[in-house]
Design a protein around this motif. Structure first.
Motif, PDB file in Angstrom:
ATOM      1  N   ILE A  23       0.842  -1.199   0.000  1.00  0.00           N
ATOM      2  CA  ILE A  23       0.000   0.000   0.000  1.00  0.00           C
ATOM      3  C   ILE A  23       0.875   1.246   0.000  1.00  0.00           C
ATOM      4  O   ILE A  23       0.563   2.245  -0.658  1.00  0.00           O
ATOM      5  CB  ILE A  23      -0.960  -0.016   1.201  1.00  0.00           C
ATOM      6  CG1 ILE A  23      -2.059  -1.063   0.963  1.00  0.00           C
ATOM      7  CG2 ILE A  23      -1.564   1.365   1.458  1.00  0.00           C
ATOM      8  CD1 ILE A  23      -3.005  -1.261   2.118  1.00  0.00           C
ATOM      9  N   ALA A  27       0.641   4.123  -2.733  1.00  0.00           N
ATOM     10  CA  ALA A  27       0.408   5.508  -2.312  1.00  0.00           C
ATOM     11  C   ALA A  27       1.476   6.424  -2.893  1.00  0.00           C
ATOM     12  O   ALA A  27       1.184   7.550  -3.324  1.00  0.00           O
ATOM     13  CB  ALA A  27       0.399   5.595  -0.790  1.00  0.00           C
ATOM     14  N   SER A  28       2.707   5.946  -2.933  1.00  0.00           N
ATOM     15  CA  SER A  28       3.820   6.753  -3.438  1.00  0.00           C
ATOM     16  C   SER A  28       3.666   7.047  -4.926  1.00  0.00           C
ATOM     17  O   SER A  28       3.839   8.196  -5.360  1.00  0.00           O
ATOM     18  CB  SER A  28       5.143   6.030  -3.178  1.00  0.00           C
ATOM     19  OG  SER A  28       6.231   6.780  -3.679  1.00  0.00           O
ATOM     20  N   TYR A  30       0.925   6.962  -6.617  1.00  0.00           N
ATOM     21  CA  TYR A  30      -0.272   7.800  -6.783  1.00  0.00           C
ATOM     22  C   TYR A  30       0.080   9.266  -6.548  1.00  0.00           C
ATOM     23  O   TYR A  30      -0.294  10.149  -7.337  1.00  0.00           O
ATOM     24  CB  TYR A  30      -1.376   7.353  -5.822  1.00  0.00           C
ATOM     25  CG  TYR A  30      -2.563   8.295  -5.792  1.00  0.00           C
ATOM     26  CD1 TYR A  30      -3.423   8.395  -6.884  1.00  0.00           C
ATOM     27  CD2 TYR A  30      -2.815   9.098  -4.679  1.00  0.00           C
ATOM     28  CE1 TYR A  30      -4.501   9.272  -6.869  1.00  0.00           C
ATOM     29  CE2 TYR A  30      -3.885   9.974  -4.658  1.00  0.00           C
ATOM     30  CZ  TYR A  30      -4.729  10.058  -5.748  1.00  0.00           C
ATOM     31  OH  TYR A  30      -5.798  10.942  -5.734  1.00  0.00           O
ATOM     32  N   LYS A  31       0.818   9.543  -5.476  1.00  0.00           N
ATOM     33  CA  LYS A  31       1.216  10.926  -5.169  1.00  0.00           C
ATOM     34  C   LYS A  31       2.116  11.497  -6.253  1.00  0.00           C
ATOM     35  O   LYS A  31       2.097  12.702  -6.511  1.00  0.00           O
ATOM     36  CB  LYS A  31       1.911  10.989  -3.810  1.00  0.00           C
ATOM     37  CG  LYS A  31       0.954  10.811  -2.631  1.00  0.00           C
ATOM     38  CD  LYS A  31       1.600  11.121  -1.297  1.00  0.00           C
ATOM     39  CE  LYS A  31       2.582  10.054  -0.888  1.00  0.00           C
ATOM     40  NZ  LYS A  31       3.108  10.294   0.480  1.00  0.00           N
ATOM     41  N   LEU A  87      -8.911   1.545  -3.715  1.00  0.00           N
ATOM     42  CA  LEU A  87      -7.776   2.458  -3.625  1.00  0.00           C
ATOM     43  C   LEU A  87      -8.210   3.833  -3.147  1.00  0.00           C
ATOM     44  O   LEU A  87      -7.519   4.466  -2.341  1.00  0.00           O
ATOM     45  CB  LEU A  87      -7.090   2.571  -4.990  1.00  0.00           C
ATOM     46  CG  LEU A  87      -6.316   1.332  -5.448  1.00  0.00           C
ATOM     47  CD1 LEU A  87      -5.788   1.532  -6.862  1.00  0.00           C
ATOM     48  CD2 LEU A  87      -5.157   1.023  -4.497  1.00  0.00           C
ATOM     49  N   PHE A  91      -6.633   5.666   0.062  1.00  0.00           N
ATOM     50  CA  PHE A  91      -5.962   6.960  -0.079  1.00  0.00           C
ATOM     51  C   PHE A  91      -6.705   8.071   0.662  1.00  0.00           C
ATOM     52  O   PHE A  91      -6.087   8.986   1.196  1.00  0.00           O
ATOM     53  CB  PHE A  91      -5.818   7.312  -1.567  1.00  0.00           C
ATOM     54  CG  PHE A  91      -4.922   6.383  -2.337  1.00  0.00           C
ATOM     55  CD1 PHE A  91      -3.985   5.584  -1.684  1.00  0.00           C
ATOM     56  CD2 PHE A  91      -5.004   6.288  -3.724  1.00  0.00           C
ATOM     57  CE1 PHE A  91      -3.154   4.716  -2.389  1.00  0.00           C
ATOM     58  CE2 PHE A  91      -4.175   5.443  -4.440  1.00  0.00           C
ATOM     59  CZ  PHE A  91      -3.254   4.647  -3.767  1.00  0.00           C
ATOM     60  N   MET A  94      -5.774   7.751   4.191  1.00  0.00           N
ATOM     61  CA  MET A  94      -4.389   8.202   4.399  1.00  0.00           C
ATOM     62  C   MET A  94      -4.214   9.709   4.130  1.00  0.00           C
ATOM     63  O   MET A  94      -3.116  10.243   4.224  1.00  0.00           O
ATOM     64  CB  MET A  94      -3.449   7.399   3.494  1.00  0.00           C
ATOM     65  CG  MET A  94      -3.390   5.915   3.832  1.00  0.00           C
ATOM     66  SD  MET A  94      -2.401   4.964   2.624  1.00  0.00           S
ATOM     67  CE  MET A  94      -0.748   5.541   3.020  1.00  0.00           C
ATOM     68  N   ILE A  96      -4.470  11.420   1.270  1.00  0.00           N
ATOM     69  CA  ILE A  96      -3.718  11.806   0.069  1.00  0.00           C
ATOM     70  C   ILE A  96      -4.609  11.805  -1.175  1.00  0.00           C
ATOM     71  O   ILE A  96      -4.143  12.115  -2.271  1.00  0.00           O
ATOM     72  CB  ILE A  96      -2.511  10.875  -0.176  1.00  0.00           C
ATOM     73  CG1 ILE A  96      -2.969   9.425  -0.402  1.00  0.00           C
ATOM     74  CG2 ILE A  96      -1.524  10.944   0.981  1.00  0.00           C
ATOM     75  CD1 ILE A  96      -1.837   8.495  -0.849  1.00  0.00           C
ATOM     76  N   LYS A 142       0.821   0.330   5.603  1.00  0.00           N
ATOM     77  CA  LYS A 142       1.663   0.633   4.443  1.00  0.00           C
ATOM     78  C   LYS A 142       2.357  -0.603   3.895  1.00  0.00           C
ATOM     79  O   LYS A 142       2.669  -0.663   2.693  1.00  0.00           O
ATOM     80  CB  LYS A 142       2.704   1.688   4.809  1.00  0.00           C
ATOM     81  CG  LYS A 142       2.140   3.088   5.031  1.00  0.00           C
ATOM     82  CD  LYS A 142       3.248   4.063   5.381  1.00  0.00           C
ATOM     83  CE  LYS A 142       2.748   5.475   5.588  1.00  0.00           C
ATOM     84  NZ  LYS A 142       3.836   6.417   5.927  1.00  0.00           N
TER      85      LYS A 142
END
Length: 369
Positions: A23, A27-28, A30-31, A87, A91, A94, A96, A142
């Motif tokens: 995850i 997330a990384s 995606y950002k 997702l 997100f 989280m 984000i 994560k």
């Protein structure tokens, strides 16, 4: 060609890969803008707080999360084909998740779940530290891995659309038009917003007078799409159609990819059609006419929509439309037409219905001799 040969040939069009990703890794990317979950879809896919909290509960308890499917663009970016809500939920929790304008959305607040009733009130970050997820649990979240299935960029360009349709129709989780909306966003976002804007036209909505449930399922958008398709197709294209939904989807994709499709002209004709019909009869225009008491009654009839709106639209385009009084008389006379009466029932299939109703409407609303 034998079945074996056909399978072997088609298989060459599809290139896939897959591997588990944490995850934190998802997330990384995606950002960094390398994973597109299409914020526009959030209006179509909507989980409630209980569903969202159950997903976070599953992650915390080590319950396996289903695979997500992504399609790789030419530039390497991944489009999420299936797994958007999972997702998005992760997100959002989280803090984000971004909206369609690139702005961060507020983080979600969890509610009590069947196995973790203590989750109620917890957030990823919380000024009230008593209800902030512990740093050790954040690390565990994560590190949880989700299997990612990838349709690679070498695949046929229609594969991701086909995959999306199959995933989201076999389980009947979305209406046909909700699936089409998602396809449009992936194919041509501008065309999607154009179609959506047109389908919210006040005159149009008043004449079709749909129940709230049908509006929620985006049926008004489907009707607007049908209008453009039926007004512009050759009748010969209807012959041999065995799956109307697939036919509508194929035509939609063709229009969305056609740079010569005149959206301004089509919009003007559409708005003109429903402005006239709304002025003449309002919400009664697509209802049964009962001559005995000179009243319109009952519910919206698709066959009337196909006959009247397409007939009026075609004649606006040709500059041959009757005046308002004559349009009203023609609408009433439809119920005296043997062609209409033998084709308007719900049991009549589209290949039999449209080749009769479209020419009927075009003739009845024309001022040409």
């Amino acid at each position: 060609m034998t079945l074996l040969e056909q399978v072997q040939e088609k298989s060459k069009e599809i290139h896939t890969d897959g591997y588990p990703m944490s995850i934190g890794e998802l997330a990384s990317i995606y950002k960094d803008g390398e994973l597109d979950i299409h914020p526009d879809f959030q209006r179509i896919f909507r989980w409630n707080d209980v569903q969202k909290s159950k997903l976070i509960e599953s992650i915390l308890l080590g319950i396996p999360i289903p695979s997500i499917f992504v399609s790789q663009r030419e530039n390497g970016i991944w489009d999420v084909v299936d797994g958007l809500q999972r997702l998005s939920t992760i997100f959002e929790f989280m803090e984000i998740l971004k909206d369609e304008n690139g702005n961060n959305l507020p983080g979600s607040t969890l509610v009590s779940t069947p196995h973790l009733d203590k989750l109620a009130g917890f957030k990823w970050n919380n000024p009230n530290k008593q209800f902030e997820i512990d740093s050790s649990l954040k690390l565990e979240i994560k590190r949880v891995k989700i299997d990612v299935k990838i349709v690679k960029k070498q695949s046929d360009k229609n594969v991701k659309f086909e995959l999306f349709q199959r995933i989201n129709t076999l389980g009947s989780r979305l209406s046909d038009q909700e699936v089409r909306n998602c396809l449009l966003i992936m194919i041509n976002k501008e065309f999607y917003h154009w179609l959506k804007s047109i389908s919210n036209n006040e005159n149009f909505l008043n004449t079709i007078s749909l129940a709230d449930r049908l509006i929620e399922e985006q049926y008004h958008i489907e009707l607007a799409l049908r209008y453009f398709i039926y007004k512009n197709i050759e009748l010969s294209e209807i012959k041999g159609v065995t799956d109307l939904s697939e036919f509508i989807t194929d035509k939609m994709i063709k229009y969305a990819e056609d740079t010569t499709f005149d959206k301004d002209k089509e919009k003007a004709i559409f708005e003109g059609t429903f402005a006239i019909l709304n002025k003449i009869l309002g919400e009664d225009v697509f209802k049964r006419y009962v001559k005995a008491n000179d009243k319109f009654q009952g519910k919206f009839l698709l066959s009337l929509f196909e006959t009247i709106s397409i007939g009026v639209g075609k004649n606006i385009e040709k500059g041959s439309l009757l005046d308002e009084t004559e349009i009203l008389n023609s609408i009433k006379k439809i119920w005296e037409s043997t062609d209409f009466l033998t084709k308007y029932g719900s049991g009549v299939n589209v290949t039999s219905r449209l080749p009769v109703l479209i020419p009927l409407g075009e003739k009845m609303f024309s001022n040409e001799a």
